[in-house]
Write a protein that holds these residues in place. Structure first.
Motif, PDB file in Angstrom:
ATOM      1  N   GLY A 109       0.824  -1.211   0.000  1.00 19.59           N
ATOM      2  CA  GLY A 109       0.000   0.000   0.000  1.00 19.59           C
ATOM      3  C   GLY A 109       0.855   1.256   0.000  1.00 19.59           C
ATOM      4  O   GLY A 109       0.576   2.216  -0.722  1.00 19.59           O
ATOM      5  N   CYS A 123       0.950   4.167  -2.905  1.00 19.82           N
ATOM      6  CA  CYS A 123       0.692   5.588  -2.594  1.00 19.82           C
ATOM      7  C   CYS A 123       1.886   6.459  -2.961  1.00 19.82           C
ATOM      8  O   CYS A 123       1.726   7.533  -3.549  1.00 19.82           O
ATOM      9  CB  CYS A 123       0.374   5.748  -1.104  1.00 19.82           C
ATOM     10  SG  CYS A 123      -1.189   5.005  -0.611  1.00 19.82           S
ATOM     11  N   PRO A 144      -5.575   3.776  -4.327  1.00 17.39           N
ATOM     12  CA  PRO A 144      -6.145   3.542  -2.995  1.00 17.39           C
ATOM     13  C   PRO A 144      -6.854   4.775  -2.443  1.00 17.39           C
ATOM     14  O   PRO A 144      -7.690   4.669  -1.552  1.00 17.39           O
ATOM     15  CB  PRO A 144      -4.933   3.171  -2.142  1.00 17.39           C
ATOM     16  CG  PRO A 144      -3.759   3.714  -2.870  1.00 17.39           C
ATOM     17  CD  PRO A 144      -4.121   3.686  -4.324  1.00 17.39           C
ATOM     18  N   THR A 156     -10.165   5.183   0.300  1.00 18.07           N
ATOM     19  CA  THR A 156     -10.041   5.821   1.605  1.00 18.07           C
ATOM     20  C   THR A 156      -9.190   7.074   1.447  1.00 18.07           C
ATOM     21  O   THR A 156      -8.274   7.095   0.628  1.00 18.07           O
ATOM     22  CB  THR A 156      -9.425   4.872   2.658  1.00 18.07           C
ATOM     23  OG1 THR A 156      -9.234   5.586   3.884  1.00 18.07           O
ATOM     24  CG2 THR A 156      -8.106   4.304   2.221  1.00 18.07           C
ATOM     25  N   PRO A 162      -4.858   6.349   2.804  1.00 15.98           N
ATOM     26  CA  PRO A 162      -4.240   5.039   2.616  1.00 15.98           C
ATOM     27  C   PRO A 162      -2.797   4.961   3.112  1.00 15.98           C
ATOM     28  O   PRO A 162      -2.326   3.881   3.461  1.00 15.98           O
ATOM     29  CB  PRO A 162      -4.337   4.802   1.108  1.00 15.98           C
ATOM     30  CG  PRO A 162      -4.393   6.168   0.517  1.00 15.98           C
ATOM     31  CD  PRO A 162      -5.144   7.008   1.522  1.00 15.98           C
ATOM     32  N   SER A 180      -1.833   2.117   5.576  1.00 17.60           N
ATOM     33  CA  SER A 180      -0.760   1.208   5.170  1.00 17.60           C
ATOM     34  C   SER A 180       0.354   1.175   6.212  1.00 17.60           C
ATOM     35  O   SER A 180       0.892   0.108   6.517  1.00 17.60           O
ATOM     36  CB  SER A 180      -0.199   1.624   3.808  1.00 17.60           C
ATOM     37  OG  SER A 180      -1.182   1.482   2.811  1.00 17.60           O
ATOM     38  N   PRO A 209     -11.738   1.644   4.403  1.00 20.78           N
ATOM     39  CA  PRO A 209     -11.828   1.633   2.937  1.00 20.78           C
ATOM     40  C   PRO A 209     -13.190   1.160   2.449  1.00 20.78           C
ATOM     41  O   PRO A 209     -13.811   0.265   3.027  1.00 20.78           O
ATOM     42  CB  PRO A 209     -10.737   0.640   2.512  1.00 20.78           C
ATOM     43  CG  PRO A 209      -9.810   0.575   3.670  1.00 20.78           C
ATOM     44  CD  PRO A 209     -10.652   0.797   4.888  1.00 20.78           C
TER      45      PRO A 209
END
Length: 163
Positions: free
Chosen positions: A56, A60, A85, A89, A92, A96, A155
């Motif tokens: 994640g 990002c 992502p 949400t 993220p 993450s 999420p």
């Protein structure tokens, strides 16, 4: 020196604090309180949490790099990132990091480190709320529309994927 290099270096310090500091502090707490290590099955589950969290973060960070910015609030992207992502949400990176640091805490088997990970949610939530006000000032209506359609923490698939 290039501001982007400095911003990424500062983020690296955050990584060191989280991914080394949390487990070390947790293990110190465990020793001080005489807490037993977590069961091996739980420790193996930490590997999955760590890998999902790191994936994640990589996703990002790649989106921020493409937007010519960094995850460092001192040098953010110049455009609002709402894809990948961020369509599920608004935070993220925080989610993450939570999964990845929790994974490390589980892998080392430290109940104290797991507790620290959850306690770090308090300042993280305060920081996110400050960042949201900054995003609203920078992007105005674009951010307000995004905020209304995408949840802060839990999420949710974007509407086009919900059927």
């Amino acid at each position: 020196m290039d501001r982007r290099i400095v911003a990424w270096a500062e983020i690296s310090i955050v990584f060191l604090a989280l991914y080394l500091g949390v487990p070390l502090a947790g293990l110190t707490i465990d020793r001080g309180l005489g807490l037993l290590a977590l069961p091996i099955a739980v420790r193996f589950a930490g590997v999955v949490s760590l890998l999902v969290g790191l994936a994640g973060l990589a996703w990002c960070f790649s989106l921020f790099a493409r937007a010519r910015g960094t995850p460092n609030p001192r040098l953010p992207p110049s455009q609002l990132v709402t894809s990948g992502p961020y369509a599920w949400t608004r935070n993220p990176i925080a989610g993450s990091h939570f999964l990845a640091v929790l994974g490390v805490a589980l892998i080392v088997g430290s109940p104290g480190a797991v507790l620290i990970v959850f306690l770090l949610g308090i300042p993280a939530n305060l920081l996110i709320r400050f960042e949201e006000r900054s995003l609203e000032r920078r992007f105005g209506e674009e951010y307000r529309a995004y905020r209304e359609s995408v949840p802060r923490w839990v999420p949710r698939p974007p509407p086009r994927l919900q059927r």
